[in-house]
Scaffold this active site. Structure first.
Site, PDB file in Angstrom:
ATOM      1  N   ASP A 157       1.021  -0.969   0.305  1.00 21.25           N
ATOM      2  CA  ASP A 157      -0.446  -0.205  -0.069  1.00 21.25           C
ATOM      3  C   ASP A 157       0.722   1.189   0.061  1.00 21.25           C
ATOM      4  O   ASP A 157       2.359   1.531   0.350  1.00 21.25           O
ATOM      5  CB  ASP A 157      -1.233  -0.196   1.377  1.00 21.25           C
ATOM      6  CG  ASP A 157      -1.944   1.256   1.133  1.00 21.25           C
ATOM      7  OD1 ASP A 157      -3.592   0.605   1.142  1.00 21.25           O
ATOM      8  OD2 ASP A 157      -1.948   1.774   0.475  1.00 21.25           O
TER       9      ASP A 157
ATOM     10  N   ASN B 196     -13.059  -3.573   2.876  1.00 21.77           N
ATOM     11  CA  ASN B 196     -13.657  -2.988   2.784  1.00 21.77           C
ATOM     12  C   ASN B 196     -14.615  -1.943   1.622  1.00 21.77           C
ATOM     13  O   ASN B 196     -14.519  -2.732   0.712  1.00 21.77           O
ATOM     14  CB  ASN B 196     -12.670  -1.654   2.487  1.00 21.77           C
ATOM     15  CG  ASN B 196     -11.571  -1.035   3.931  1.00 21.77           C
ATOM     16  OD1 ASN B 196     -12.599  -1.372   5.454  1.00 21.77           O
ATOM     17  ND2 ASN B 196     -10.898   0.274   3.614  1.00 21.77           N
TER      18      ASN B 196
ATOM     19  N   GLN C 148     -14.289   2.258   1.963  1.00 19.55           N
ATOM     20  CA  GLN C 148     -13.907   1.941   0.453  1.00 19.55           C
ATOM     21  C   GLN C 148     -13.868   3.177  -0.132  1.00 19.55           C
ATOM     22  O   GLN C 148     -14.863   3.840  -1.121  1.00 19.55           O
ATOM     23  CB  GLN C 148     -14.966   0.774  -0.324  1.00 19.55           C
ATOM     24  CG  GLN C 148     -13.811   0.074  -1.707  1.00 19.55           C
ATOM     25  CD  GLN C 148     -14.678  -0.474  -2.057  1.00 19.55           C
ATOM     26  OE1 GLN C 148     -16.579  -0.719  -2.104  1.00 19.55           O
ATOM     27  NE2 GLN C 148     -14.072  -1.802  -3.078  1.00 19.55           N
TER      28      GLN C 148
ATOM     29  N   VAL D 116     -11.373   2.821  -3.217  1.00 16.16           N
ATOM     30  CA  VAL D 116     -10.734   1.948  -4.315  1.00 16.16           C
ATOM     31  C   VAL D 116     -11.919   0.732  -5.072  1.00 16.16           C
ATOM     32  O   VAL D 116     -11.700  -0.074  -4.714  1.00 16.16           O
ATOM     33  CB  VAL D 116      -9.429   1.878  -4.601  1.00 16.16           C
ATOM     34  CG1 VAL D 116      -8.964   1.002  -6.141  1.00 16.16           C
ATOM     35  CG2 VAL D 116      -8.526   2.876  -4.165  1.00 16.16           C
TER      36      VAL D 116
ATOM     37  N   HIS E 231     -10.567  -5.496  -3.053  1.00 12.09           N
ATOM     38  CA  HIS E 231      -9.599  -5.587  -2.141  1.00 12.09           C
ATOM     39  C   HIS E 231      -9.264  -6.096  -0.779  1.00 12.09           C
ATOM     40  O   HIS E 231     -10.530  -5.658  -0.400  1.00 12.09           O
ATOM     41  CB  HIS E 231      -8.152  -4.278  -2.668  1.00 12.09           C
ATOM     42  CG  HIS E 231      -8.764  -3.460  -2.145  1.00 12.09           C
ATOM     43  ND1 HIS E 231      -9.564  -2.252  -2.912  1.00 12.09           N
ATOM     44  CD2 HIS E 231      -8.778  -2.244  -0.514  1.00 12.09           C
ATOM     45  CE1 HIS E 231     -10.088  -1.326  -2.712  1.00 12.09           C
ATOM     46  NE2 HIS E 231      -9.413  -1.490  -0.925  1.00 12.09           N
TER      47      HIS E 231
HETATM   48  P1  AMP Z   1     -10.116   1.114   0.623  1.00 18.82           P
HETATM   49  O1  AMP Z   1      -9.757   2.228   1.348  1.00 18.82           O
HETATM   50  O2  AMP Z   1     -10.377  -0.065   0.820  1.00 18.82           O
HETATM   51  O3  AMP Z   1     -10.692   1.509  -0.972  1.00 18.82           O
HETATM   52  O4  AMP Z   1      -8.316   1.375   0.228  1.00 18.82           O
HETATM   53  C1  AMP Z   1      -7.281   1.734  -1.035  1.00 18.82           C
HETATM   54  C2  AMP Z   1      -5.979   1.990  -0.281  1.00 18.82           C
HETATM   55  O5  AMP Z   1      -5.391   1.681  -1.930  1.00 18.82           O
HETATM   56  C3  AMP Z   1      -5.203   2.570   0.108  1.00 18.82           C
HETATM   57  O6  AMP Z   1      -5.192   2.375   1.235  1.00 18.82           O
HETATM   58  C4  AMP Z   1      -4.322   4.031  -0.194  1.00 18.82           C
HETATM   59  O7  AMP Z   1      -3.366   3.806   0.418  1.00 18.82           O
HETATM   60  C5  AMP Z   1      -4.026   2.833  -1.245  1.00 18.82           C
HETATM   61  N1  AMP Z   1      -3.942   2.735  -2.578  1.00 18.82           N
HETATM   62  C6  AMP Z   1      -4.477   3.627  -3.656  1.00 18.82           C
HETATM   63  N2  AMP Z   1      -3.416   4.112  -4.521  1.00 18.82           N
HETATM   64  C7  AMP Z   1      -2.435   3.443  -4.297  1.00 18.82           C
HETATM   65  C8  AMP Z   1      -0.928   2.577  -5.771  1.00 18.82           C
HETATM   66  N3  AMP Z   1      -1.354   3.393  -6.525  1.00 18.82           N
HETATM   67  N4  AMP Z   1      -0.011   1.312  -5.174  1.00 18.82           N
HETATM   68  C9  AMP Z   1      -0.980   1.380  -3.767  1.00 18.82           C
HETATM   69  N5  AMP Z   1      -1.942   1.963  -2.541  1.00 18.82           N
HETATM   70  C10 AMP Z   1      -2.397   2.553  -3.559  1.00 18.82           C
END
Ligand code: AMP
Length: 114
Positions: free
Chosen positions: A30, A87, A94, A96, A100
Site C-alpha cells: 500500500d 472495505n 472503500q 478504490v 481488494h
Molecule cells: P480502500 O479505502 O479500502 O479502498 O483502500 C484503498 C487503499 O489503496 C488505500 O490504503 C490507499 O493508500 C491505497 N492506494 C491507492 N492508490 C495506490 C497505489 N497506486 N498503489 C498502492 N496503494 C494505493
C-alpha cells in the site's frame, strides 16, 4: 465497472511494489501504509465491491485469502500475526472500487477497528 488505479496496476500499466503474483491474483504494498507491513491483495479480474462478487467467483475469493497468507509469510508477518480487512462501499471506507483485501502486520492491532 469503470477502470481504477488497481485495474491499471493489475495490467502492468502503473507500477507497484509487488510482493506476490500469479495468473489471477496480485499482492503489492500500500502506498499509504497504516502498519509496518501493509499489503493489498487484488484479483486481476475487476470486481468493484464484495457486493458484486458472484457465486462463480467463489474460487477466486478463496484464492485472495490464500494469497494473503502467502504474502504474509513472504513479508515475515505470518507467525507474529496480521489482520485482513475488506472495505465495502462508502460506510465501509472503500475508496478504490476494485475489490481488494488489506493485509496489515508488523505491530499489534487494536480492537474494535475504527
Ligand atoms: P480502500 O479505502 O479500502 O479502498 O483502500 C484503498 C487503499 O489503496 C488505500 O490504503 C490507499 O493508500 C491505497 N492506494 C491507492 N492508490 C495506490 C497505489 N497506486 N498503489 C498502492 N496503494 C494505493
Amino acid at each position: 465497472m469503470s477502470d481504477t488505479i488497481f485495474g491499471k496496476i493489475a495490467r502492468g500499466e502503473v507500477p507497484a511494489d509487488v510482493v506476490y503474483e500469479d495468473d489471477e491474483v496480485l499482492v503489492f504494498r500500500d502506498l499509504g501504509p497504516q502498519a509496518p507491513v501493509h499489503l493489498l491483495v487484488i484479483p486481476r479480474k475487476p470486481i468493484a465491491t464484495l457486493n458484486d462478487a458472484q457465486p462463480a467467483d467463489a474460487q477466486l475469493l478463496g484464492k485472495l485469502l490464500l494469497a494473503a497468507a502467502k504474502a504474509a509469510a513472504l513479508t515475515g508477518i505470518a507467525d507474529s500475526g496480521y489482520r485482513t480487512v475488506l472495505n465495502c462501499n462508502a460506510a465501509g471506507g472503500q475508496e478504490v472500487f476494485h475489490l481488494h483485501l488489506h493485509v496489515l502486520g508488523g505491530r499489534p492491532m487494536q480492537w474494535p477497528p475504527g
